[in-house]
Design a protein around this motif. Structure first.
Motif, PDB file in Angstrom:
ATOM      1  N   SER A  67      -6.495   4.273   1.384  1.00  0.00           N
ATOM      2  CA  SER A  67      -6.012   3.400   0.322  1.00  0.00           C
ATOM      3  C   SER A  67      -4.529   3.093   0.451  1.00  0.00           C
ATOM      4  O   SER A  67      -4.056   2.068  -0.034  1.00  0.00           O
ATOM      5  CB  SER A  67      -6.291   4.032  -1.049  1.00  0.00           C
TER       6      SER A  67
ATOM      7  N   HIS B  30       0.826  -1.201   0.000  1.00  0.00           N
ATOM      8  CA  HIS B  30       0.000   0.000   0.000  1.00  0.00           C
ATOM      9  C   HIS B  30       0.866   1.260   0.000  1.00  0.00           C
ATOM     10  O   HIS B  30       0.402   2.328   0.403  1.00  0.00           O
ATOM     11  CB  HIS B  30      -0.926   0.001   1.204  1.00  0.00           C
TER      12      HIS B  30
ATOM     13  N   LEU C  96      -4.107  -1.030  -5.779  1.00  0.00           N
ATOM     14  CA  LEU C  96      -4.796  -0.441  -4.636  1.00  0.00           C
ATOM     15  C   LEU C  96      -6.288  -0.315  -4.903  1.00  0.00           C
ATOM     16  O   LEU C  96      -6.713  -0.115  -6.036  1.00  0.00           O
ATOM     17  CB  LEU C  96      -4.217   0.937  -4.316  1.00  0.00           C
ATOM     18  N   GLU C  97      -7.071  -0.422  -3.837  1.00  0.00           N
ATOM     19  CA  GLU C  97      -8.508  -0.264  -3.935  1.00  0.00           C
ATOM     20  C   GLU C  97      -8.897   1.197  -3.746  1.00  0.00           C
ATOM     21  O   GLU C  97      -8.145   2.000  -3.208  1.00  0.00           O
ATOM     22  CB  GLU C  97      -9.224  -1.116  -2.867  1.00  0.00           C
ATOM     23  N   THR C  98     -10.099   1.517  -4.202  1.00  0.00           N
ATOM     24  CA  THR C  98     -10.676   2.839  -4.003  1.00  0.00           C
ATOM     25  C   THR C  98     -11.708   2.748  -2.898  1.00  0.00           C
ATOM     26  O   THR C  98     -12.529   1.833  -2.882  1.00  0.00           O
ATOM     27  CB  THR C  98     -11.347   3.346  -5.289  1.00  0.00           C
ATOM     28  N   PHE C  99     -11.673   3.714  -1.974  1.00  0.00           N
ATOM     29  CA  PHE C  99     -12.627   3.733  -0.872  1.00  0.00           C
ATOM     30  C   PHE C  99     -13.388   5.050  -0.866  1.00  0.00           C
ATOM     31  O   PHE C  99     -12.809   6.121  -1.086  1.00  0.00           O
ATOM     32  CB  PHE C  99     -11.917   3.527   0.462  1.00  0.00           C
TER      33      PHE C  99
ATOM     34  N   CYS D 279      -9.551  -3.924   2.696  1.00  0.00           N
ATOM     35  CA  CYS D 279      -8.143  -4.052   2.395  1.00  0.00           C
ATOM     36  C   CYS D 279      -7.340  -4.487   3.571  1.00  0.00           C
ATOM     37  O   CYS D 279      -6.158  -4.579   3.481  1.00  0.00           O
ATOM     38  CB  CYS D 279      -7.587  -2.773   1.885  1.00  0.00           C
TER      39      CYS D 279
ATOM     40  N   THR E  35     -10.739   8.140  -1.733  1.00  0.00           N
ATOM     41  CA  THR E  35      -9.281   8.048  -1.641  1.00  0.00           C
ATOM     42  C   THR E  35      -8.612   8.396  -2.970  1.00  0.00           C
ATOM     43  O   THR E  35      -9.185   8.209  -4.049  1.00  0.00           O
ATOM     44  CB  THR E  35      -8.855   6.646  -1.203  1.00  0.00           C
TER      45      THR E  35
ATOM     46  N   HIS F 259      -4.562   5.577  -4.903  1.00  0.00           N
ATOM     47  CA  HIS F 259      -4.584   4.631  -6.028  1.00  0.00           C
ATOM     48  C   HIS F 259      -4.381   5.328  -7.376  1.00  0.00           C
ATOM     49  O   HIS F 259      -3.931   4.711  -8.332  1.00  0.00           O
ATOM     50  CB  HIS F 259      -5.918   3.881  -6.039  1.00  0.00           C
TER      51      HIS F 259
END
Length: 680
Positions: free
Chosen positions: A188, A14, A362-365, A652, A345, A348
């Motif tokens: 993220s 991350h 990376l994920e999006t939050f 995550c 976030t 990413h």
């Protein structure tokens, strides 16, 4: 501390960098202030630090020099970002800067609520967690003991700041005698700049503070949808504090959920990670109450995994209510936070930039809030075995109703997501909560909205934990029977942790819990487990049922294990991780899997038999309890930190853990308020 090491491991995968410092300033702090003289900065900061031998000396130099540039800015040395009621967040950065606050205000318990940026100082460059040399053979992250210790410390400071403030993101500095790095943290991940050498680009450090000082609160990372509830009358404040059961000195805050206002105080439990959903729950006063609503409610503040066109939890709950799904809580309001600021976030967005050497996926939050009615108590607070099984039975009914009537699959069955209301006749009504990871199977059958397995590690089906499970194959996605198996693991959890049995609090119980619930093998950055769970089901749960004092509960566990065993043939020929029925097990029990309500009907019929509570009430045998599994194992990434105490839920986090959760359940007070004695 163990949690700091877990926080550092959670950051793996991350980290984005090294970002050019000028790009960092232009992207995240676009408001330009007065540009200082770089030569003067180098002379005033670099020269004195050449001969320092302690980090404390470095911080003293910084404080003295920064005050020359920012006279009305309070920069304080070694302040505490702690929450006094959450010792696990114990950490202190080198210095912290407060913009626009008087020294008296900061000393009045504002240090943990209002700092804008924190700085960490290190004497040796060997402590730098990041490698500047650019080479395919040299990773950006360094893994020496000194580097790990530094990453633990700065991660802990970021966690403490994000956990104790209402923020969308946070800034920090990592300072060495000859250079510094800028960092930006969100849910993220973290973005790190290249080295900013004081003798060449010292002006960028002062420019960073200048821009941050001139920036609006939302650019600084302060959530503008939360403010002190100063406009309330003293009489109303007394009423609210009484209803929320908080002391007079506790500060009250007004939080917006859409256009509606709610009054809260500190969250019920801490957030112990910067990553993932970072869920916090509050007992809230409903300031804009509708006629059908109560004054007291639960406000859930979280960062949901963002996928285009996916319904969020409030919409899912409304759909369940419209389809008359039983045993789900009533939602008052909810939705994404869309106010000014970075409520989605951004880390990413920079992971694939040309300068990034890490390129993590990376994920999006998205920041999200939900307000619900209060449910009395957590599953663990139910004192009678019969009531615990009844609450689980109602939760199974809610799950099946949602699937059959509304086409919704929960995908996250855990002890933290089953709640109960105590009824006048001494029984309970169970509720199934936390539908954040649910999908609409009637809209897109077989398609995973989240491209990883989801759920809480303790309770995931053995198939989903298996190394043979392929998340890229949509035909092997999380299905209804997986959730049914999770309810079986929940029954095993209650039986092993809380009901009387021959093991008591012995080492045999600890061994069973580690093997059954915590089994995790990590290879090539991929974690798997479930072998022990599968063996337990195939053997019809005999290892546990033979030692239980409650014969009725033992009989239920044995029967449901026998049914689920049909999904795990003893011979593994051609078994590819999919649900399949062994023809040698195709009897009356195994055929029950095709009947949606078979488990809830089985539990209801079993509870009609007398003698459920004759073997004793629920007694905690094992120290883990819900503190250890309340979300630390909830994830949709590899669970390398699966049992890190206190980590918040978020997709995550286990691999980073995603802590918190039974997030809503932690916010309610149990009807069995007294603390139980552990089993002898």
């Amino acid at each position: 501390m163990v949690w700091k090491a877990e926080a550092r491991r959670a950051m793996k995968g991350h980290i984005v960098g090294p970002m050019p410092p000028k790009t960092f300033l232009d992207e995240f702090l676009p408001t330009k202030g007065h540009k200082p003289d770089g030569k003067q900065v180098a002379k005033s900061i670099l020269s004195p630090m050449r001969n320092v031998t302690r980090a404390a000396e470095m911080s003293t130099i910084w404080i003295n020099e920064m005050k020359k540039y920012f006279g009305d800015t309070l920069i304080q040395r070694n302040p505490s970002l702690n929450r006094s009621d959450h010792d696990e967040l114990d950490t202190s950065p080198g210095i912290t800067a407060y913009f626009g606050f008087s020294e008296a205000a900061v000393r009045k318990d504002c240090d943990r609520k209002r700092p804008v940026v924190f700085c960490e100082f290190k004497i040796s460059e060997d402590s730098d967690p990041f490698e500047e040399r650019c080479s395919k053979n040299i990773p950006f992250e360094r893994f020496t003991d000194a580097a790990n210790e530094t990453l633990e410390q700065i991660s802990a400071c970021a966690i403490a700041q994000l956990a104790t403030q209402f923020r969308t993101h946070a800034f920090s500095l990592l300072v060495f005698p000859k250079y510094a790095r800028l960092l930006r943290w969100d849910r993220s991940g973290v973005i790190i700049t290249k080295k900013i050498h004081f003798n060449k680009h010292g002006d960028l450090i002062i420019e960073f503070f200048q821009r941050l000082w001139s920036a609006t609160p939302d650019v600084q990372g302060i959530d503008q949808t939360v403010k002190p509830a100063d406009c309330l009358s003293q009489q109303l404040k007394v009423k609210i504090r009484t209803l929320l059961e908080v002391e007079d000195e506790k500060e009250l805050y007004e939080i917006l959920v859409g256009e509606r206002r709610f009054i809260v105080t500190d969250s019920i439990f801490s957030v112990s990670t910067t990553l993932g959903r970072s869920t916090r729950c509050f007992r809230a006063y409903n300031l804009d109450k509708k006629p059908t609503e109560r004054d007291l409610c639960i406000l859930k503040d979280t960062w949901r995994f963002f996928v285009e066109n996916r319904k969020h939890e409030y919409d899912i709950l409304q759909k369940l209510r419209n389809h008359e799904v039983r045993h789900v809580p009533k939602a008052y309001c909810g939705g994404d936070v869309v106010a000014h600021g970075d409520h989605r976030t951004r880390t990413h967005d920079y992971a694939t930039q040309h300068w990034s050497r890490t390129r993590p996926r990376l994920e999006t939050f998205q920041h999200f809030r939900l307000v619900m009615e209060v449910v009395d108590c957590h599953l663990e607070k139910v004192e009678k075995v019969s009531n615990a099984v009844m609450a689980i039975g109602h939760a199974v009914e809610a799950h099946t109703d949602a699937y059959v009537k509304a086409g919704v699959l929960l995908r996250d069955v855990s002890a933290g997501n089953v709640m109960a209301n105590l009824l006048k006749d001494g029984t309970v009504e169970g509720f199934l909560i936390d539908w954040d990871m649910a999908i609409e199977v009637d809209v897109q059958p077989g398609v995973l909205y989240v491209p990883e397995r989801t759920g809480t590690w303790y309770f995931l089906a053995a198939r989903l934990l298996s190394k043979k499970w392929d998340i890229q194959d949509p035909t092997k996605g999380h299905c209804r029977i997986d959730d049914i198996e999770s309810f079986v693991h929940l029954l095993v959890y209650i039986a092993s942790h809380f009901t009387p049995h021959e093991w008591g609090a012995s080492g045999h119980l600890s061994c069973f819990i580690r093997s059954y619930f915590e089994e995790c093998i990590t290879m090539n950055d991929t974690s798997h487990g479930g072998t022990y769970k599968r063996m337990f089901l195939v053997n019809w749960g005999s290892e546990l049922t033979h030692v239980l004092h409650n014969n009725l509960l033992a009989s239920v566990i044995s029967r449901v294990c026998k049914v689920l065993a049909s999904c795990y043939p003893r011979r593994q020929i051609d078994w590819d991780g999919q649900r399949m029925l062994d023809p040698h097990y195709m009897d009356e029990d195994s055929e029950a899997l095709s009947k949606p309500y078979w488990l809830s009907d089985l539990l209801r019929d079993a509870l009609k038999k007398p003698g459920w509570d004759e073997a004793g009430e629920l007694v905690e045998h094992h120290s883990h309890g819900m503190d250890a599994i309340g979300g630390a194992q909830r994830f949709h990434v590899t669970p390398e930190s699966r049992i890190a105490k206190g980590y918040t839920s978020g997709p995550c986090l286990v691999g980073g853990p995603d802590t918190n959760e039974g997030e809503y359940s932690n916010a309610t007070k149990g009807v069995a308020g007294k603390k139980r004695k552990r089993g002898q």
